[in-house]
Design an enzyme around this catalytic site. Structure first.
Site, PDB file in Angstrom:
ATOM      1  N   ARG A 110      12.825  30.520  99.377  1.00 44.78           N
ATOM      2  CA  ARG A 110      12.391  29.170  99.837  1.00 44.78           C
ATOM      3  C   ARG A 110      13.090  27.940 100.509  1.00 44.78           C
ATOM      4  O   ARG A 110      13.222  27.135  98.914  1.00 44.78           O
ATOM      5  CB  ARG A 110      10.553  28.526  99.549  1.00 44.78           C
ATOM      6  CG  ARG A 110      10.140  27.129  99.910  1.00 44.78           C
ATOM      7  CD  ARG A 110       9.152  26.853  99.423  1.00 44.78           C
ATOM      8  NE  ARG A 110       8.664  26.649  98.186  1.00 44.78           N
ATOM      9  CZ  ARG A 110       7.847  25.742  97.352  1.00 44.78           C
ATOM     10  NH1 ARG A 110       6.028  25.798  98.443  1.00 44.78           N
ATOM     11  NH2 ARG A 110       7.936  25.596  96.255  1.00 44.78           N
ATOM     12  N   THR A 114      13.449  22.453 104.086  1.00 46.05           N
ATOM     13  CA  THR A 114      12.606  23.171 105.620  1.00 46.05           C
ATOM     14  C   THR A 114      11.062  23.435 104.748  1.00 46.05           C
ATOM     15  O   THR A 114      10.014  23.281 105.537  1.00 46.05           O
ATOM     16  CB  THR A 114      12.813  23.933 106.142  1.00 46.05           C
ATOM     17  OG1 THR A 114      13.432  25.362 105.382  1.00 46.05           O
ATOM     18  CG2 THR A 114      13.720  23.064 107.002  1.00 46.05           C
ATOM     19  N   ASP A 206       6.230  26.342  88.128  1.00 44.74           N
ATOM     20  CA  ASP A 206       7.246  27.280  89.121  1.00 44.74           C
ATOM     21  C   ASP A 206       7.349  28.913  88.542  1.00 44.74           C
ATOM     22  O   ASP A 206       7.413  29.574  87.450  1.00 44.74           O
ATOM     23  CB  ASP A 206       8.262  27.141  89.213  1.00 44.74           C
ATOM     24  CG  ASP A 206       9.544  27.902  90.036  1.00 44.74           C
ATOM     25  OD1 ASP A 206       9.183  29.172  89.821  1.00 44.74           O
ATOM     26  OD2 ASP A 206      10.201  27.891  91.365  1.00 44.74           O
ATOM     27  N   ASP A 209      10.225  31.028  87.603  1.00 44.68           N
ATOM     28  CA  ASP A 209      11.335  30.249  86.337  1.00 44.68           C
ATOM     29  C   ASP A 209       9.892  30.549  85.046  1.00 44.68           C
ATOM     30  O   ASP A 209      10.731  30.190  84.005  1.00 44.68           O
ATOM     31  CB  ASP A 209      11.234  28.773  86.039  1.00 44.68           C
ATOM     32  CG  ASP A 209      12.126  28.095  87.320  1.00 44.68           C
ATOM     33  OD1 ASP A 209      12.806  29.189  87.695  1.00 44.68           O
ATOM     34  OD2 ASP A 209      11.773  27.182  88.014  1.00 44.68           O
TER      35      ASP A 209
END
Length: 215
Positions: A110, A114, A206, A209
């Site tokens: 990602r 943006t 996340d 992670d």
């Protein structure tokens, strides 16, 4: 399992064991090892619902007492497609349930500015036209990665596609439903919203992670 807002294509797997393990995963103090183990377990449980309508075929077998006709699934017709890198966490659990499944990989990241998905890897089994696909990724947040992944998978013309995630939010569901209204979504929870950085709230952080111990 229920469908929020009466959308038959959105399935929330609300089995007590799934919800219990999800709660443990959400806790910020959960270790990498604990998080990874719980994701593996929850993925196995979710696989039962996702594969509920898999076609069966009759085969002839011998029990210790006699010959009989019995039903089996053809795991080789199923393709589990992992969106790298975090999708690996769900993939492993599902393969424990359907070890005969083929595996495809889509590498996406990602763009932090943006929030759009950028592809860097794509590898699928042969003869996709004969196969049912389950695309897996722990988080359906903005929905951009899922939309891009499914678009690439559709180009291989599989028999069917399902999308499985651990967590999503109204924004992610809306984005995926708009782009691919024919693809059912299976999830353990639809959380409140996205924040300005594209993370699900309250969420669990996340997923990549937490699976791999990175940050």
């Amino acid at each position: 399992m229920n469908s929020p807002n009466n959308d038959p294509q959105v399935h929330v797997i609300n089995h007590p064991l799934v919800q219990h393990k999800l709660t443990l995963m959400r806790k910020k103090e959960a270790s990498t090892n604990s998080f990874r183990t719980l994701l593996n377990e929850i993925s196995m449980l979710m696989a039962y619902e996702v594969t509920r309508d898999m076609p069966m075929q009759e085969v002839e077998i011998e029990t210790p007492l006699e010959t009989m006709s019995a039903k089996v699934i053809d795991g080789k017709k199923l393709v589990l497609v992992s969106i790298l890198r975090a999708g690996t966490g769900i993939l492993d659990g599902m393969l424990s349930v359907v070890p005969g499944a083929r595996v495809g990989h889509i590498g996406l990241y990602r763009d932090p500015k943006t929030l759009q998905a950028v592809e860097y890897y794509f590898k699928m089994p042969k003869d996709m036209q004969e196969r049912d696909v389950v695309v897996v990724d722990p988080m359906l947040a903005t929905g951009n990665s899922a939309v891009a992944a499914i678009e690439r998978v559709k180009a291989t013309h599989p028999k069917s596609i399902k999308f499985v995630c651990l967590l999503t939010c109204p924004e992610g569901v809306a984005t995926l439903r708009k782009a691919h209204p024919d693809v059912p979504i299976y999830t353990a929870a639809i959380d409140r919203q996205l924040n300005s950085h594209g993370y699900i709230l309250p969420g669990l952080g996340d997923a990549g992670d937490r699976i791999f111990g990175t940050q």
